[in-house]
Design a protein around this motif. Structure first.
Motif: not given
Length: 553
Positions: A1, A374, A379-380
């Motif tokens: 990431m 999300t 994860d982003h």
């Protein structure tokens, strides 16, 4: 990431600002998801837009989310059937014989909120739908009902000994100890953290204080004064998320209380049994090293009675249990109405569809809120990690101050991302590890840090207009969503401010919750009294006390 740094704050901040400024929650949420996707995809408008759509699709198809969405639609259908049958009106009429004042209705709402302790979603459903006709009749504003609903949902479920929350909370505490290579019982640590969850405890208490005394402040004072003096439980121009009367029309005459009680009781009983069963099946799967109950060869053949209720609740699949409960409610209500020929098949089908329609707007908000969560997760963009790094970058011995640091960090993370559980995931294991690193052993610093992290996460969840539980509280209370947010924030900030003071005292050396918590209650009462007096003078309402409305016979 990649490290997106301060840019990771942009999507949630855009969503928050737009939601408050435009009062268009869907537009604000979509803008937040889209901007987050643009950042993640290197500002390419084409790939950013397509990734936005993929993120939304992922939110809908996620197993947990899909179950919650179907659960919401079924709840809408069930509530529609109960309402159309006249059951809600019959219950309101029955309770009206005992609850004839705005004070009685407000306190009853608080009591039900505490009584339905085992799940926050179920809490909002039962309290909102049960109390709405009663509070309307006694001229309690929808904003006040939504506040009661919201502030007795997550705070109660989060500290209840048996709830759908405890398994998730325990798993995160366990992960924290594992990451720090410390062998300590997670349940014992959880139990020791409860008295340090100052915000949750004080928020629950503050609801009771304002409900009983009718002394308010901030935007709620105007809302309650309007409702009490004019009978308008919603402001002119308000857009409630759930418009039962508009969508379903007038209920049938001569409704029975049992048309309400039996379907709702079936929802509660089947949900609880479902929690017990899925938890037991999960424990059975773990015993076979499968890791998830659905991996069992015959998951519905598990003897759930061999596992205790408490054990099973810790490992329950709440989304599945609630799905079973809501479906049962629809089936039971349908059988009762069709079997007694109180509805034709055509009326039944029309009511089901119209009931589900009520949930369309709210479910759209939920999908976009999940999508924003999300795109901002680790994860982003890593919004939470960036905030934590900033908060803990001084390098000083911050051990005694870890509860305060984690409380403030969790407040901000949950506010900007709109999720308490998502914040738990990021921050609880980290809080456990940091507090252990600074303190060197499992002690009050660790317990207070755990409690502060959970409490701060719930605060941000309460105040954020993109929070799913805040949305559901608006939905089932029939309140305008932004009105609910703006009227609840002053009370949430009051309880959180007192909590922050207590964590400061903890950092200064007062480590006993038995001293801090009673002091917090005194500070809370003092703050409430001062603010109600100040706002009362500002708005020309003596002492901030709105009249007690008595229903005329």
């Amino acid at each position: 990431m990649s490290d997106f740094g301060v840019l990771s704050l942009l999507p949630p901040l855009v969503a928050i600002v737009l939601a408050i400024w435009t009062k268009r929650v869907i537009l604000a949420l979509f803008a937040g998801v889209w901007i987050g996707s643009l950042i993640f995809m290197g500002w390419n408008p084409i790939t950013g837009t397509t990734y936005t759509l993929e993120t939304i699709v992922g939110s809908v198809t996620d197993d947990w989310n899909a179950r919650i969405l179907i659960f919401d639609f079924l709840i809408g259908a069930g509530v529609g059937l109960i309402y159309k049958s006249g059951g809600v009106q019959a219950l309101a009429n029955a309770l009206a014989k005992r609850v004839k004042t705005s004070r009685g209705a407000s306190v009853l709402g608080w009591f039900l909120g505490v009584l339905v302790f085992f799940d926050d979603y179920t809490n909002t459903i039962i309290v909102g739908n049960t109390m709405r006709p009663i509070t309307d009749r006694t001229r309690v504003s929808r904003e006040m009902l939504a506040y009661i609903d919201d502030s007795t949902a997550a705070p109660v479920a989060g500290i209840a000994l048996i709830s759908t929350w405890i398994g998730y909370e325990l798993s995160l505490i366990k992960d924290g100890f594992k990451g720090a290579s410390v062998d300590y019982n997670a349940y014992s640590a959880w139990l020791s953290s409860v008295p340090f969850r100052f915000y949750s405890i004080l928020a629950i208490l503050l609801v009771l204080i304002v409900a009983y005394t009718h002394r308010h402040y901030g935007a709620m004072l105007k809302a309650e004064y309007r409702a009490r003096t004019t009978g308008k439980v919603l402001r002119d121009g308000a857009k409630p998320l759930m418009t039962t009367e508009t969508d379903l029309g007038q209920p049938k005459p001569n409704g029975s209380v049992w048309d309400f009680i039996i379907p709702i009781l079936s929802l509660v009983v089947v949900s609880i049994l479902g929690l017990w069963y899925t938890g037991a099946a999960n424990l059975e799967a773990y015993s076979q090293d499968l890791g998830w109950w659905s991996e069992l060869e015959h998951p519905f053949s598990v003897n759930f009675l061999k596992y205790s209720f408490v054990e099973s609740f810790r490992e329950a699949d709440a989304a599945t249990a609630l799905l079973w409960g809501s479906f049962t409610m629809v089936v039971v209500a349908s059988v009762m109405l069709l079997g007694r020929k109180k509805m034709t098949v055509e009326e039944w089908e029309d009511t089901i569809i119209r009931g589900m329609k009520q949930m369309l707007f709210a479910n759209t908000i939920l999908v976009l809120a999940w999508s924003l969560g999300t795109i901002t997760n680790g994860d982003h963009l890593g919004t939470g990690k960036y905030i934590i790094d900033v908060a803990t970058s001084s390098g000083a011995n911050l051990g005694p101050w870890m509860p305060l640091i984690m409380f403030l960090s969790a407040m901000f993370v949950s506010f900007t991302t709109g999720t308490s559980w998502g914040t738990f995931t990021i921050m609880v294991p980290l809080g456990v590890q940091l507090s252990l690193a600074f303190s060197g052993s499992v002690n009050e610093i660790v317990f207070a840090t755990i409690g502060a992290t959970f409490a701060g996460s719930i605060f941000g969840d309460h105040c954020s207009p993109i929070s799913d539980t805040t949305i559901m509280s608006s939905m089932f209370s029939g309140s305008d969503h932004i009105d609910h947010v703006t009227t609840q924030i002053p009370y949430a900030v009051t309880a959180a401010s007192v909590g922050a003071i207590l964590y400061i005292l903890f950092g200064l050396g007062v480590r006993s919750w038995a001293i801090l918590l009673p002091l917090g209650v005194l500070l809370l009462v003092g703050a409430w009294y001062f603010l109600s007096e100040w706002y009362g003078k500002k708005y020309g309402i003596p002492h901030g006390k709105v009249p007690i409305y008595v229903v005329e016979e």
